[in-house]
Design an enzyme around this catalytic site. Structure first.
Site, short mmCIF file in Angstrom:
data_model
loop_
_atom_site.label_atom_id
_atom_site.label_comp_id
_atom_site.label_asym_id
_atom_site.label_seq_id
_atom_site.Cartn_x
_atom_site.Cartn_y
_atom_site.Cartn_z
N GLU A 133 0.83 -1.19 0.00
CA GLU A 133 0.00 0.00 0.00
C GLU A 133 0.87 1.25 0.00
OE1 GLU A 133 -4.17 -1.54 1.94
OE2 GLU A 133 -2.69 -0.70 3.33
N CYS A 192 3.64 8.50 1.12
CA CYS A 192 4.17 7.49 2.03
C CYS A 192 4.32 6.19 1.27
CB CYS A 192 3.21 7.32 3.22
SG CYS A 192 3.71 6.05 4.39
N CYS A 238 6.17 -7.10 7.03
CA CYS A 238 7.21 -6.53 7.89
C CYS A 238 7.74 -7.62 8.81
CB CYS A 238 6.64 -5.38 8.72
SG CYS A 238 7.90 -4.43 9.62
N CYS A 295 6.01 -4.93 15.57
CA CYS A 295 5.70 -3.92 16.58
C CYS A 295 4.24 -4.10 17.00
CB CYS A 295 5.93 -2.51 16.03
SG CYS A 295 7.67 -2.20 15.60
N CYS A 303 1.25 -1.85 15.72
CA CYS A 303 1.21 -1.56 14.28
C CYS A 303 0.49 -2.67 13.52
CB CYS A 303 2.64 -1.40 13.76
SG CYS A 303 2.73 -1.04 11.99
N SER A 346 11.16 5.45 15.00
CA SER A 346 9.98 4.99 15.73
C SER A 346 10.40 4.69 17.16
CB SER A 346 9.41 3.73 15.05
OG SER A 346 8.93 4.05 13.76
N HIS A 391 8.71 5.69 20.63
CA HIS A 391 7.49 5.18 21.25
C HIS A 391 7.56 4.79 22.73
CE1 HIS A 391 6.12 5.31 17.20
NE2 HIS A 391 6.80 4.24 16.82
N ASN A 397 -3.72 5.12 15.98
CA ASN A 397 -4.75 4.84 14.99
C ASN A 397 -5.22 3.40 15.17
OD1 ASN A 397 -4.56 7.42 13.57
ND2 ASN A 397 -2.53 6.72 12.97
N CYS A 403 -1.26 6.25 9.93
CA CYS A 403 -0.01 5.67 10.40
C CYS A 403 -0.27 4.41 11.21
CB CYS A 403 0.72 6.70 11.26
SG CYS A 403 2.29 6.14 11.92
#
Length: 392
Positions: free
Chosen positions: A115, A128, A135, A139, A142, A249, A251, A326, A369
């Site tokens: 995407e 983006c 991946c 995480c 995510c 990243s 966090h 999100n 995100c």
């Protein structure tokens, strides 16, 4: 992440042979393009000129057919068409959010999908892009991390996302137009889509060098931001060989919490990561590192976390992007309350750091995100859940 995991998972950047035997020129660096042309009959003395001509047609004009290249002889155009092709990933679908964000589902070789998201803003537009199918980092906050790594994207598939978006936005110069005659719709690139860019370093580097080339897409390195979860050995290399802006990243402010949120922290902990980041601005001449910090309710959003973050990044030219979480189906976290996010930002601001709160974009189309995941993978998961419930 196991201690024996490889530092990189690079693919060798080679011309991709298509079923009909032709080589795709998209994604080749200037030197690789020159070598490829010479290997297929272009005289050495002409090669540099031919590279410059092809480069402008492909990356400045957006040409996909050698017949369009009118400053080349018909005989040479026919020779090029016999050996080569100009192929970019196929846009399978496009969704447009109520806020104007566009999400493209892009199909690459082998039928895999990634995407790509375009975010329009006042005076700028950010694309983006993804660097891997799936991946490897898992995480926990995510959605992309719930999709297993399938493979790295090639340089052509990475820069091809930029070209596909320019197609959709009608951003290529029209006949008779020069560079800069119309406002740029894609003014910035962020490597914040699917995948960990520094686990696919070679192809990301080649794609970004193509994007930065002044005779093609021509984006300044200051307009490109690479986001990493903290692949420490590649951070210095990124500064030296790409030189773009860097986002991390982050966090969390303790290893205990970051181990859970960003498992790569078990391999390179906060102290090790920060040591590498302190060297980065000097090497790349960047102004500051961006620390990305997703706000998770009752996990990492306390005043104590904010003050600890200030102490950790002391001495690093930095800004902190605060990202309201999100949500996605099955997510184990909740978004911090708005008042809590503002209080966190205020502590950072009073300590002298820019700490903008990112406005969520494209949530209604799962384009925000941390929400990216290919539609086919979402469909597979839904089918598996339905089958499990039915006892199949």
């Amino acid at each position: 992440m196991s201690a024996s995991a490889p530092i990189t998972q690079d693919l060798v950047t080679i011309p991709r042979k298509l079923p009909e035997g032709r080589i795709n020129l998209v994604g080749l660096t200037r030197e690789a393009l020159r070598e490829t042309l010479v290997a297929h009959g272009t005289p050495e003395k002409q090669a540099k000129m031919r590279v410059a001509q092809l480069w402008q047609w492909i990356y400045h004009r957006g040409a996909r057919d050698f017949a369009e290249m009118t400053n080349l002889s018909k005989a040479y155009r026919a020779e090029l068409a016999r050996h080569f092709t100009i192929e970019i990933p196929e846009v399978v679908s496009k969704q447009v959010s109520a806020d104007g964000t566009r999400k493209y589902l892009v199909r690459i070789a082998g039928g895999h999908e990634v995407e790509t998201v375009y975010i329009p803003e006042e005076g700028r537009g950010t694309l983006c892009i993804s660097s891997q199918v799936g991946c490897t980092l898992t995480c926990s906050f995510c959605h992309t991390g719930t999709q297993k790594l399938v493979r790295n994207l090639t340089a052509g598939e990475i820069v091809g996302q930029v070209m596909a978006a320019r197609d959709d936005l009608d951003e290529w110069p029209r006949p008779g137009e020069g560079m800069g005659e119309r406002p740029r719709l894609i003014s910035n690139i962020v490597l914040m889509g699917m995948g960990e860019p520094l686990y696919n370093f070679e192809n990301v580097r080649d794609a970004m060098q193509i994007a930065m080339d002044g005779e093609g897409i021509s984006l300044s390195r200051r307009r490109i931001t690479l986001s990493t979860s903290g692949v420490v050995p590649e951070i210095i290399r990124c500064a030296e060989e790409i030189g773009c802006l860097l986002a991390v990243s982050f966090h969390a402010t303790t290893d205990e919490v970051r181990d859970r949120l960003v498992p790569i922290n078990r391999k390179w902990n906060i102290a090790t990561l920060l040591d590498a980041l302190r060297a980065y601005p000097r090497l790349s001449n960047s102004e500051r590192i961006t620390f990305e910090y997703v706000m998770l309710k009752d996990v990492n959003d306390s005043d104590a976390d904010a003050r600890r973050l200030v102490r950790l990044i002391a001495g690093i030219p930095a800004k902190i992007n605060l990202i309201p979480f999100n949500e996605w189906p099955g997510a184990p976290y909740e978004r911090s309350d708005w008042e809590r996010i503002e209080a966190f930002a205020d502590i950072l601001y009073k300590a002298g750091y820019a700490a903008p709160i990112r406005t969520p974009r494209g949530e209604d189309i799962m384009a925000a995100c941390g929400q990216l995941k290919s539609a086919t993978e979402r469909a597979k998961k839904r089918r598996a859940e339905i089958e499990a419930e039915a006892g199949l």
